[in-house]
Design a protein around this motif. Structure first.
Motif, PDB file in Angstrom:
ATOM      1  N   LEU A   1     -27.548  34.430 -16.856  1.00  0.00           N
ATOM      2  CA  LEU A   1     -27.411  33.817 -15.534  1.00  0.00           C
ATOM      3  C   LEU A   1     -25.950  33.542 -15.208  1.00  0.00           C
ATOM      4  O   LEU A   1     -25.179  33.158 -16.078  1.00  0.00           O
ATOM      5  N   ALA A   2     -25.592  33.699 -13.955  1.00  0.00           N
ATOM      6  CA  ALA A   2     -24.225  33.376 -13.531  1.00  0.00           C
ATOM      7  C   ALA A   2     -24.004  31.874 -13.689  1.00  0.00           C
ATOM      8  O   ALA A   2     -24.845  31.070 -13.287  1.00  0.00           O
TER       9      ALA A   2
ATOM     10  N   ILE B   1     -20.883  30.906  -9.300  1.00  0.00           N
ATOM     11  CA  ILE B   1     -21.663  30.712  -8.067  1.00  0.00           C
ATOM     12  C   ILE B   1     -20.802  30.041  -7.006  1.00  0.00           C
ATOM     13  O   ILE B   1     -20.770  30.468  -5.854  1.00  0.00           O
ATOM     14  N   GLU B   2     -20.091  29.001  -7.395  1.00  0.00           N
ATOM     15  CA  GLU B   2     -19.236  28.281  -6.450  1.00  0.00           C
ATOM     16  C   GLU B   2     -18.048  29.132  -6.011  1.00  0.00           C
ATOM     17  O   GLU B   2     -17.675  29.130  -4.841  1.00  0.00           O
TER      18      GLU B   2
ATOM     19  N   LEU C   1     -17.802  32.390  -5.758  1.00  0.00           N
ATOM     20  CA  LEU C   1     -18.199  33.477  -4.868  1.00  0.00           C
ATOM     21  C   LEU C   1     -19.062  33.034  -3.685  1.00  0.00           C
ATOM     22  O   LEU C   1     -19.180  33.761  -2.708  1.00  0.00           O
ATOM     23  N   GLY C   2     -19.679  31.868  -3.788  1.00  0.00           N
ATOM     24  CA  GLY C   2     -20.592  31.434  -2.734  1.00  0.00           C
ATOM     25  C   GLY C   2     -21.950  32.117  -2.826  1.00  0.00           C
ATOM     26  O   GLY C   2     -22.606  32.361  -1.810  1.00  0.00           O
ATOM     27  N   LEU C   3     -22.388  32.426  -4.049  1.00  0.00           N
ATOM     28  CA  LEU C   3     -23.699  33.049  -4.251  1.00  0.00           C
ATOM     29  C   LEU C   3     -24.806  32.046  -3.941  1.00  0.00           C
ATOM     30  O   LEU C   3     -24.630  30.841  -4.112  1.00  0.00           O
ATOM     31  N   TYR C   4     -25.946  32.540  -3.536  1.00  0.00           N
ATOM     32  CA  TYR C   4     -27.091  31.671  -3.263  1.00  0.00           C
ATOM     33  C   TYR C   4     -27.746  31.156  -4.548  1.00  0.00           C
ATOM     34  O   TYR C   4     -28.248  30.040  -4.585  1.00  0.00           O
ATOM     35  N   THR C   5     -27.792  32.003  -5.597  1.00  0.00           N
ATOM     36  CA  THR C   5     -28.501  31.620  -6.826  1.00  0.00           C
ATOM     37  C   THR C   5     -27.782  32.150  -8.065  1.00  0.00           C
ATOM     38  O   THR C   5     -26.838  32.930  -7.971  1.00  0.00           O
ATOM     39  N   TYR C   6     -28.325  31.782  -9.219  1.00  0.00           N
ATOM     40  CA  TYR C   6     -27.787  32.222 -10.512  1.00  0.00           C
ATOM     41  C   TYR C   6     -27.941  33.721 -10.757  1.00  0.00           C
ATOM     42  O   TYR C   6     -27.271  34.279 -11.601  1.00  0.00           O
TER      43      TYR C   6
ATOM     44  N   PHE D   1     -23.907  36.138  -0.023  1.00  0.00           N
ATOM     45  CA  PHE D   1     -22.942  35.036  -0.012  1.00  0.00           C
ATOM     46  C   PHE D   1     -23.264  34.055   1.110  1.00  0.00           C
ATOM     47  O   PHE D   1     -23.463  34.457   2.257  1.00  0.00           O
ATOM     48  N   SER D   2     -23.261  32.776   0.798  1.00  0.00           N
ATOM     49  CA  SER D   2     -23.573  31.753   1.794  1.00  0.00           C
ATOM     50  C   SER D   2     -22.491  31.626   2.849  1.00  0.00           C
ATOM     51  O   SER D   2     -22.775  31.243   3.992  1.00  0.00           O
ATOM     52  N   GLU D   3     -21.263  31.959   2.486  1.00  0.00           N
ATOM     53  CA  GLU D   3     -20.118  31.879   3.398  1.00  0.00           C
ATOM     54  C   GLU D   3     -18.946  32.634   2.778  1.00  0.00           C
ATOM     55  O   GLU D   3     -18.957  32.880   1.575  1.00  0.00           O
ATOM     56  N   PRO D   4     -17.926  32.972   3.541  1.00  0.00           N
ATOM     57  CA  PRO D   4     -16.751  33.617   2.954  1.00  0.00           C
ATOM     58  C   PRO D   4     -16.030  32.649   2.017  1.00  0.00           C
ATOM     59  O   PRO D   4     -15.831  31.491   2.337  1.00  0.00           O
TER      60      PRO D   4
END
Length: 125
Positions: free
Chosen positions: A68-69, A74-75, A77-82, A121-124
């Motif tokens: 898992l990431a 995650i923070e 890159l702004g990924l939604y999940t692991y 990505f949740s945001e840039p």
């Protein structure tokens, strides 16, 4: 209009497109130095590998799971999940870790993400 990529996301995608690291499956980084695309991200941001299983794999950062990431990635890159799951409103898209484990190359994964960054990505950032 598609969501723009942030500098952290662009840096990771460029690394996926140009790396000469061997691609592996099911773990972020194997003892044979094979990487998941998310493991490439861990290395890119300077997370030190921790031995998870003396025979097979490493984990990174605050997350002790080897597949898992970690929270730091995650923070960053702004990924939604692991797993790099797509946003919840698209049931047909595959998560990033599964694309890696099902045989898509690093370059193919980067191209899919570039086609619609908001999917992963949740945001840039």
């Amino acid at each position: 209009m598609t969501q723009p990529l942030g500098p952290n996301q662009e840096r990771w995608l460029r690394e996926l497109e140009t790396t000469d690291k061997k691609q592996g499956k099911k773990v972020l980084r194997s003892k044979d130095d094979e990487y998941c695309c998310l493991g490439i991200g861990c290395e890119l941001i300077g997370l030190e590998p921790q031995t998870t299983n003396a025979l097979c794999c490493y984990s990174y950062g605050a997350n002790w799971y080897d597949e898992l990431a970690p929270t730091e990635l995650i923070e960053y890159l702004g990924l939604y999940t692991y797993w790099g799951s797509p946003r919840r409103d698209d049931k047909g898209a595959e998560d990033i870790a599964s694309m890696n484990d099902h045989g898509k190359t690093f370059k193919e994964i980067a191209a899919i993400i570039r086609a619609d960054p908001s999917m992963y990505f949740s945001e840039p950032r």
